[in-house]
Design a protein around this motif. Structure first.
Motif, PDB file in Angstrom:
ATOM      1  N   LEU A 240     -19.833  -0.990  12.469  1.00  0.00           N
ATOM      2  CA  LEU A 240     -19.669   0.315  11.844  1.00  0.00           C
ATOM      3  C   LEU A 240     -18.622   1.139  12.583  1.00  0.00           C
ATOM      4  O   LEU A 240     -17.781   1.810  11.969  1.00  0.00           O
ATOM      5  N   THR A 241     -18.633   1.077  13.914  1.00  0.00           N
ATOM      6  CA  THR A 241     -17.652   1.812  14.708  1.00  0.00           C
ATOM      7  C   THR A 241     -16.243   1.280  14.473  1.00  0.00           C
ATOM      8  O   THR A 241     -15.280   2.057  14.343  1.00  0.00           O
ATOM      9  N   ALA A 242     -16.101  -0.047  14.406  1.00  0.00           N
ATOM     10  CA  ALA A 242     -14.783  -0.644  14.191  1.00  0.00           C
ATOM     11  C   ALA A 242     -14.190  -0.218  12.851  1.00  0.00           C
ATOM     12  O   ALA A 242     -13.008   0.145  12.763  1.00  0.00           O
ATOM     13  N   VAL A 243     -15.028  -0.237  11.804  1.00  0.00           N
ATOM     14  CA  VAL A 243     -14.539   0.161  10.485  1.00  0.00           C
ATOM     15  C   VAL A 243     -14.234   1.660  10.460  1.00  0.00           C
ATOM     16  O   VAL A 243     -13.191   2.085   9.944  1.00  0.00           O
TER      17      VAL A 243
ATOM     18  N   ARG B 293      -0.459   0.320  11.256  1.00  0.00           N
ATOM     19  CA  ARG B 293      -0.854   1.481  10.466  1.00  0.00           C
ATOM     20  C   ARG B 293      -0.520   1.273   8.987  1.00  0.00           C
ATOM     21  O   ARG B 293       0.355   0.485   8.631  1.00  0.00           O
ATOM     22  N   PHE B 294      -1.255   1.990   8.149  1.00  0.00           N
ATOM     23  CA  PHE B 294      -0.988   1.951   6.714  1.00  0.00           C
ATOM     24  C   PHE B 294      -0.961   3.374   6.161  1.00  0.00           C
ATOM     25  O   PHE B 294      -1.512   4.306   6.758  1.00  0.00           O
ATOM     26  N   ALA B 295      -0.290   3.541   5.032  1.00  0.00           N
ATOM     27  CA  ALA B 295      -0.186   4.846   4.382  1.00  0.00           C
ATOM     28  C   ALA B 295      -1.387   5.064   3.463  1.00  0.00           C
ATOM     29  O   ALA B 295      -1.992   4.114   2.960  1.00  0.00           O
TER      30      ALA B 295
ATOM     31  N   ILE C 171     -10.586   3.471   9.769  1.00  0.00           N
ATOM     32  CA  ILE C 171     -10.370   4.451   8.706  1.00  0.00           C
ATOM     33  C   ILE C 171      -9.744   5.717   9.271  1.00  0.00           C
ATOM     34  O   ILE C 171      -8.787   6.274   8.711  1.00  0.00           O
ATOM     35  N   ARG C 172     -10.277   6.179  10.397  1.00  0.00           N
ATOM     36  CA  ARG C 172      -9.788   7.426  10.983  1.00  0.00           C
ATOM     37  C   ARG C 172      -8.339   7.314  11.424  1.00  0.00           C
ATOM     38  O   ARG C 172      -7.533   8.228  11.224  1.00  0.00           O
ATOM     39  N   HIS C 173      -7.966   6.171  12.019  1.00  0.00           N
ATOM     40  CA  HIS C 173      -6.597   5.998  12.527  1.00  0.00           C
ATOM     41  C   HIS C 173      -5.680   5.308  11.522  1.00  0.00           C
ATOM     42  O   HIS C 173      -4.504   5.096  11.815  1.00  0.00           O
ATOM     43  N   ARG C 174      -6.224   4.957  10.357  1.00  0.00           N
ATOM     44  CA  ARG C 174      -5.441   4.258   9.326  1.00  0.00           C
ATOM     45  C   ARG C 174      -4.832   2.978   9.875  1.00  0.00           C
ATOM     46  O   ARG C 174      -3.636   2.729   9.740  1.00  0.00           O
TER      47      ARG C 174
ATOM     48  N   GLU D 257      -6.843  -2.616   4.089  1.00  0.00           N
ATOM     49  CA  GLU D 257      -6.622  -1.229   4.498  1.00  0.00           C
ATOM     50  C   GLU D 257      -7.902  -0.455   4.199  1.00  0.00           C
ATOM     51  O   GLU D 257      -8.188  -0.146   3.044  1.00  0.00           O
ATOM     52  N   PRO D 258      -8.733  -0.161   5.197  1.00  0.00           N
ATOM     53  CA  PRO D 258     -10.002   0.549   4.936  1.00  0.00           C
ATOM     54  C   PRO D 258      -9.754   2.044   4.715  1.00  0.00           C
ATOM     55  O   PRO D 258      -9.089   2.696   5.522  1.00  0.00           O
TER      56      PRO D 258
END
Length: 339
Positions: A143-146, A221-223, A150-153, A182-183
């Motif tokens: 859960l932390t990894a996902v 990173r992703f947009a 998400i937070r850092h894209r 890309e989560p």
């Protein structure tokens, strides 16, 4: 003094979730003058809370993040919300029983008597809805990894796990190669954690069960992309291929429904699986505590059913049909006793 302290606590609770509050809005919410709000701001600053004045035509205040704060203060509603959240968290995240118990004990010790009494009244007994079968609790590390990705894209590399948490071997029929996704969002539904992600392998949006993933973080990173459905909950519930597996019920059966997969997926109970057959048909696999229960749930979809398995489910449908047929027969009018 008690009124001032209570008002300052309310002021702090307003400042915490918002980036900036105009002075006039704070005064209106607290039902006091702007001068009183300024005095309460000074009181909080003396206690060590880093409140910054925002200058400009619409001046206001904000509570700066990233500072060491005095012990957190909760108003009544916040304290009760935390108590409920701590008691429900262990049902979906593995290994938090001891931590949540210690957090509840700490919160209980520092609460005033009135709040402590309210918290005691909210000690929950966890009950399971017979028609919902949550997934096993997930590992906090997954859960932390996902969540961090998400937070850092950051793109995630994920491996698909079996329902028992094992990884299939490359020679197994259910083996799937690792995927790059890309989560974008985490969603909790029916006791399950899902991540809404853009799959880079087939260039489309997908929904993944977090407990069926082994995520490996990357620094790529992703947009931000626009999610195809503005309602995230609807998107998750109507996605039939979200990685669900049949729950462990005493009775499990399948049937072919004359309905699209996304419709059935939205209304099927937790712990059921929907397979897309064609644009107008799907197969539903679900369980219940009895064969009549499985048949009853199937009947709620109000559509034709074919290709039912196993034979016990077919027999249960026949019994229910007989009962319903008997129930719809008109009753004979009562006759007077000639005696």
């Amino acid at each position: 003094m008690a009124s001032t302290s209570h008002r300052a606590l309310r002021l702090l609770s307003l400042l915490e979730p918002r980036r900036r509050w105009p002075l006039r809005d704070l005064a209106a919410r607290l039902e006091v003058s702007e001068r009183t709000v300024r005095r309460d701001i000074d009181t909080l600053r003396e206690l060590g809370y880093p409140i910054t004045t925002v200058h400009g035509p619409d001046c206001g205040y904000r509570l700066d993040p990233g500072h060491t704060l005095p012990p957190l203060l909760f108003d009544r509603d916040q304290a009760l919300a935390v108590a409920v959240a701590l008691q429900t968290a262990p049902s979906t995240v593995f290994g938090l029983e001891d931590d949540t118990a210690r957090a509840l004990a700490t919160l209980h010790q520092v609460m005033p008597d009135e709040l402590r009494a309210s918290m005691e009244s909210l000690r929950l007994t966890r009950l399971r809805n017979y028609w919902e079968f949550p997934a096993p609790p997930i590992a906090p590390s997954a859960l932390t990894a996902v969540g961090t990705a998400i937070r850092h894209r950051h793109v995630l590399v994920t491996e698909t796990l079996r329902a028992d948490g094992t990884r299939p071997a490359p020679t197994d029929d259910d083996f799937e190669p690792a995927r790059r996704i890309e989560p974008h969002h985490l969603v909790v539904w029916a006791g399950r954690w899902y991540v809404v992600a853009y799959d880079l392998a087939d260039d489309q949006w997908r929904v993944h069960r977090v407990d069926r993933m082994r995520p490996r973080p990357t620094t790529h990173r992703f947009a931000v992309r626009e999610v195809p459905d503005n309602d995230l909950a609807h998107f998750v519930m109507s996605s039939h291929d979200r990685g669900d597996t049949p729950a462990d019920w005493p009775c499990t059966g399948t049937a072919r429904l004359n309905l699209p997969a996304h419709v059935v997926a939205h209304w099927a109970p937790g712990g059921s699986v929907v397979e897309d057959l064609d644009p107008e048909h799907c197969r539903l696999t679900l369980g219940a505590w009895s064969w009549a229960g499985v048949a009853g749930i199937l009947a709620t979809f109000d559509t034709d059913l074919t290709d039912l398995h196993p034979p016990e489910l077919i027999e249960a449908c026949r019994r229910l049909a007989h009962r319903w047929g008997t129930a719809t027969k008109p009753t004979s009018p009562a006759t007077d006793d000639p005696s």
